[in-house]
Design a protein around this motif. Sequence first.
Motif, PDB file in Angstrom:
ATOM      1  N   LYS A   5      -2.542  -1.107  15.476  1.00  0.00           N
ATOM      2  CA  LYS A   5      -2.851   0.306  15.278  1.00  0.00           C
ATOM      3  C   LYS A   5      -2.511   0.736  13.846  1.00  0.00           C
ATOM      4  CE  LYS A   5      -1.955   1.536  20.112  1.00  0.00           C
ATOM      5  NZ  LYS A   5      -1.149   2.392  21.022  1.00  0.00           N
ATOM      6  N   LEU A   6      -1.374   0.266  13.358  1.00  0.00           N
ATOM      7  CA  LEU A   6      -0.983   0.610  11.997  1.00  0.00           C
ATOM      8  C   LEU A   6      -1.979   0.043  10.986  1.00  0.00           C
ATOM      9  CD1 LEU A   6       1.171   1.982  10.267  1.00  0.00           C
ATOM     10  CD2 LEU A   6       2.432  -0.176  10.245  1.00  0.00           C
ATOM     11  N   LYS A   7      -2.485  -1.147  11.269  1.00  0.00           N
ATOM     12  CA  LYS A   7      -3.469  -1.756  10.372  1.00  0.00           C
ATOM     13  C   LYS A   7      -4.769  -0.955  10.352  1.00  0.00           C
ATOM     14  CE  LYS A   7      -3.804  -6.209  10.106  1.00  0.00           C
ATOM     15  NZ  LYS A   7      -4.103  -7.646  10.384  1.00  0.00           N
ATOM     16  N   GLU A   8      -5.250  -0.555  11.534  1.00  0.00           N
ATOM     17  CA  GLU A   8      -6.482   0.243  11.605  1.00  0.00           C
ATOM     18  C   GLU A   8      -6.319   1.565  10.853  1.00  0.00           C
ATOM     19  OE1 GLU A   8      -9.316  -0.562  12.715  1.00  0.00           O
ATOM     20  OE2 GLU A   8      -9.013  -2.289  14.029  1.00  0.00           O
ATOM     21  N   LEU A   9      -5.175   2.205  11.049  1.00  0.00           N
ATOM     22  CA  LEU A   9      -4.927   3.468  10.374  1.00  0.00           C
ATOM     23  C   LEU A   9      -4.835   3.267   8.866  1.00  0.00           C
ATOM     24  CD1 LEU A   9      -4.224   6.477  10.414  1.00  0.00           C
ATOM     25  CD2 LEU A   9      -1.839   5.837  10.793  1.00  0.00           C
ATOM     26  N   GLY A  10      -4.130   2.227   8.427  1.00  0.00           N
ATOM     27  CA  GLY A  10      -3.983   1.958   7.000  1.00  0.00           C
ATOM     28  C   GLY A  10      -5.311   1.670   6.329  1.00  0.00           C
ATOM     29  N   ARG A  11      -6.163   0.904   7.002  1.00  0.00           N
ATOM     30  CA  ARG A  11      -7.482   0.603   6.431  1.00  0.00           C
ATOM     31  C   ARG A  11      -8.299   1.875   6.233  1.00  0.00           C
ATOM     32  NH1 ARG A  11      -9.183  -4.719  10.070  1.00  0.00           N
ATOM     33  NH2 ARG A  11      -8.031  -6.274   8.839  1.00  0.00           N
ATOM     34  N   ALA A  12      -8.244   2.760   7.210  1.00  0.00           N
ATOM     35  CA  ALA A  12      -8.999   4.013   7.100  1.00  0.00           C
ATOM     36  C   ALA A  12      -8.464   4.876   5.958  1.00  0.00           C
ATOM     37  CB  ALA A  12      -8.933   4.782   8.423  1.00  0.00           C
ATOM     38  N   LEU A  13      -7.149   4.931   5.806  1.00  0.00           N
ATOM     39  CA  LEU A  13      -6.555   5.721   4.721  1.00  0.00           C
ATOM     40  C   LEU A  13      -6.860   5.108   3.360  1.00  0.00           C
ATOM     41  CD1 LEU A  13      -3.063   6.514   6.293  1.00  0.00           C
ATOM     42  CD2 LEU A  13      -4.945   8.123   5.949  1.00  0.00           C
ATOM     43  N   LYS A  14      -6.873   3.795   3.290  1.00  0.00           N
ATOM     44  CA  LYS A  14      -7.114   3.132   2.012  1.00  0.00           C
ATOM     45  C   LYS A  14      -8.525   3.404   1.499  1.00  0.00           C
ATOM     46  CE  LYS A  14      -6.949  -1.354  -0.309  1.00  0.00           C
ATOM     47  NZ  LYS A  14      -6.861  -2.820  -0.148  1.00  0.00           N
ATOM     48  N   GLN A  15      -9.495   3.557   2.380  1.00  0.00           N
ATOM     49  CA  GLN A  15     -10.870   3.827   1.959  1.00  0.00           C
ATOM     50  C   GLN A  15     -10.965   5.116   1.152  1.00  0.00           C
ATOM     51  OE1 GLN A  15     -13.261   3.814   5.497  1.00  0.00           O
ATOM     52  NE2 GLN A  15     -13.223   1.589   5.717  1.00  0.00           N
ATOM     53  N   HIS A  16     -10.113   6.082   1.448  1.00  0.00           N
ATOM     54  CA  HIS A  16     -10.162   7.363   0.745  1.00  0.00           C
ATOM     55  C   HIS A  16      -9.437   7.302  -0.591  1.00  0.00           C
ATOM     56  CE1 HIS A  16     -10.655   9.290   4.992  1.00  0.00           C
ATOM     57  NE2 HIS A  16     -11.794   8.815   4.522  1.00  0.00           N
TER      58      HIS A  16
ATOM     59  N   MET B 176     -10.254  14.211   6.867  1.00  0.00           N
ATOM     60  CA  MET B 176      -9.374  14.404   8.020  1.00  0.00           C
ATOM     61  C   MET B 176     -10.104  14.120   9.325  1.00  0.00           C
ATOM     62  SD  MET B 176      -7.268  17.862   8.958  1.00  0.00           S
ATOM     63  CE  MET B 176      -6.430  18.061  10.523  1.00  0.00           C
ATOM     64  N   MET B 177     -11.352  14.552   9.427  1.00  0.00           N
ATOM     65  CA  MET B 177     -12.140  14.290  10.636  1.00  0.00           C
ATOM     66  C   MET B 177     -12.444  12.800  10.775  1.00  0.00           C
ATOM     67  SD  MET B 177     -12.268  17.078  12.181  1.00  0.00           S
ATOM     68  CE  MET B 177     -13.355  16.481  13.477  1.00  0.00           C
ATOM     69  N   GLN B 178     -12.648  12.115   9.665  1.00  0.00           N
ATOM     70  CA  GLN B 178     -12.875  10.674   9.725  1.00  0.00           C
ATOM     71  C   GLN B 178     -11.647   9.945  10.262  1.00  0.00           C
ATOM     72  OE1 GLN B 178     -13.978   9.729   5.699  1.00  0.00           O
ATOM     73  NE2 GLN B 178     -16.093  10.397   5.941  1.00  0.00           N
ATOM     74  N   ILE B 179     -10.467  10.335   9.802  1.00  0.00           N
ATOM     75  CA  ILE B 179      -9.230   9.728  10.295  1.00  0.00           C
ATOM     76  C   ILE B 179      -9.037  10.052  11.771  1.00  0.00           C
ATOM     77  CG2 ILE B 179      -6.722   9.721  10.079  1.00  0.00           C
ATOM     78  CD1 ILE B 179      -8.164   8.254   7.850  1.00  0.00           C
ATOM     79  N   LYS B 180      -9.366  11.265  12.179  1.00  0.00           N
ATOM     80  CA  LYS B 180      -9.221  11.647  13.590  1.00  0.00           C
ATOM     81  C   LYS B 180     -10.129  10.807  14.483  1.00  0.00           C
ATOM     82  CE  LYS B 180      -8.924  15.716  16.535  1.00  0.00           C
ATOM     83  NZ  LYS B 180      -9.502  15.055  17.699  1.00  0.00           N
ATOM     84  N   ARG B 181     -11.338  10.507  14.006  1.00  0.00           N
ATOM     85  CA  ARG B 181     -12.235   9.661  14.800  1.00  0.00           C
ATOM     86  C   ARG B 181     -11.677   8.252  14.938  1.00  0.00           C
ATOM     87  NH1 ARG B 181     -16.423  12.617  12.151  1.00  0.00           N
ATOM     88  NH2 ARG B 181     -16.570  11.049  10.498  1.00  0.00           N
ATOM     89  N   VAL B 182     -11.100   7.730  13.853  1.00  0.00           N
ATOM     90  CA  VAL B 182     -10.482   6.398  13.928  1.00  0.00           C
ATOM     91  C   VAL B 182      -9.347   6.399  14.944  1.00  0.00           C
ATOM     92  CG1 VAL B 182      -9.128   4.696  12.639  1.00  0.00           C
ATOM     93  CG2 VAL B 182     -11.130   5.753  11.581  1.00  0.00           C
TER      94      VAL B 182
ATOM     95  N   ILE C 171       1.520  -1.737   1.411  1.00  0.00           N
ATOM     96  CA  ILE C 171       1.366  -2.376   0.097  1.00  0.00           C
ATOM     97  C   ILE C 171       1.124  -3.878   0.231  1.00  0.00           C
ATOM     98  CG2 ILE C 171       2.562  -2.909  -2.064  1.00  0.00           C
ATOM     99  CD1 ILE C 171       4.033  -0.201  -1.722  1.00  0.00           C
ATOM    100  N   ASN C 172       1.960  -4.553   1.011  1.00  0.00           N
ATOM    101  CA  ASN C 172       1.910  -6.024   1.079  1.00  0.00           C
ATOM    102  C   ASN C 172       0.779  -6.552   1.953  1.00  0.00           C
ATOM    103  OD1 ASN C 172       4.206  -6.072  -0.531  1.00  0.00           O
ATOM    104  ND2 ASN C 172       5.595  -6.140   1.226  1.00  0.00           N
ATOM    105  N   GLU C 173       0.499  -5.879   3.058  1.00  0.00           N
ATOM    106  CA  GLU C 173      -0.494  -6.379   4.007  1.00  0.00           C
ATOM    107  C   GLU C 173      -1.879  -5.775   3.811  1.00  0.00           C
ATOM    108  OE1 GLU C 173       0.171  -8.834   6.001  1.00  0.00           O
ATOM    109  OE2 GLU C 173       2.290  -8.885   5.428  1.00  0.00           O
ATOM    110  N   LEU C 174      -1.939  -4.536   3.351  1.00  0.00           N
ATOM    111  CA  LEU C 174      -3.231  -3.844   3.248  1.00  0.00           C
ATOM    112  C   LEU C 174      -3.677  -3.631   1.809  1.00  0.00           C
ATOM    113  CD1 LEU C 174      -2.768  -1.198   6.098  1.00  0.00           C
ATOM    114  CD2 LEU C 174      -3.809  -3.471   6.230  1.00  0.00           C
ATOM    115  N   GLY C 175      -2.835  -3.965   0.839  1.00  0.00           N
ATOM    116  CA  GLY C 175      -3.264  -3.894  -0.552  1.00  0.00           C
ATOM    117  C   GLY C 175      -3.227  -2.528  -1.184  1.00  0.00           C
ATOM    118  N   PHE C 176      -2.408  -1.602  -0.672  1.00  0.00           N
ATOM    119  CA  PHE C 176      -2.262  -0.304  -1.315  1.00  0.00           C
ATOM    120  C   PHE C 176      -1.601  -0.487  -2.679  1.00  0.00           C
ATOM    121  CE2 PHE C 176      -3.292   1.343   2.738  1.00  0.00           C
ATOM    122  CZ  PHE C 176      -3.522   2.703   2.638  1.00  0.00           C
TER     123      PHE C 176
END
Length: 266
Positions: free
Chosen positions: A174-185, A110-116, A222-227
Amino acid sequence: MSDQDDEESAGEGWIVSFADLMTLLFAAFVVLYGLKPEGIGDAIKVLTVTASIRETFNETPDTIPEDRRTGPTIQGKAAFEYFKGETLVRPIIKRYRRSENVLNIINKEMMQIKRVIDLKLQDETVLNKRRKKDDSQNQGVSVHKDTNGYVVRLLSSYFYEPGEYRVKQKDLRKLKELGRALKQHGRRISIEGHTDKVPQQGQYSNWELSALRASFIAKYMINELGFAPDRVKASGYADTKPIATNSTPQGRKLNRRVEIRVEYDE
């Protein structure tokens, strides 16, 4: 067969139980003999095994016969004569509950996402205002603790044109940056769309708009970030789950939102 023979046969039934008991006792003493310490290292092993056994079986039953009770009788806290309810020495083996480990993981991610969010998603005007802690929900993107993880909240007024379900082109970054951070977890995410109580003037109802906004973000993930498709779900709730009053403009602004819920499997 005579009655005397029947009585003799019935009286020999105890031999089976006695033989089973002797077998169990023999096995128990063999195990104890095998645990006999030969040195300091073996002694530590014995203590470790003993502590583990005590920790496993040291649970109070729900009910205890009245003739065996010697302490409190509240359910879960009863004690009987062979049970000692207080630990006088620090246990050798420390047991960590899984829920505590999960809680630490949630806080860290959660703190990692908040920093992003603070570094890459918030507008400069927001970062320079030094907002108060109780005003964090007014930010365009914010993170909040939840019962089963945490929630990333996107206010619709920052990401959508009124009545539109597609994210503004300038805010897709912004949505892409957030999605990338969520996908790492690699967590399972649930995307929920919400509206206020004011009826829509466009071609969509509140139900449709909330579902379409959540679905747009889900398809983007799913389509752009590969979830993985089986790790993402979308749903629309219209005005059924408000987080603020619908009687003021500020409350309605908070209710118009999309929430990305990050779920943790126990």
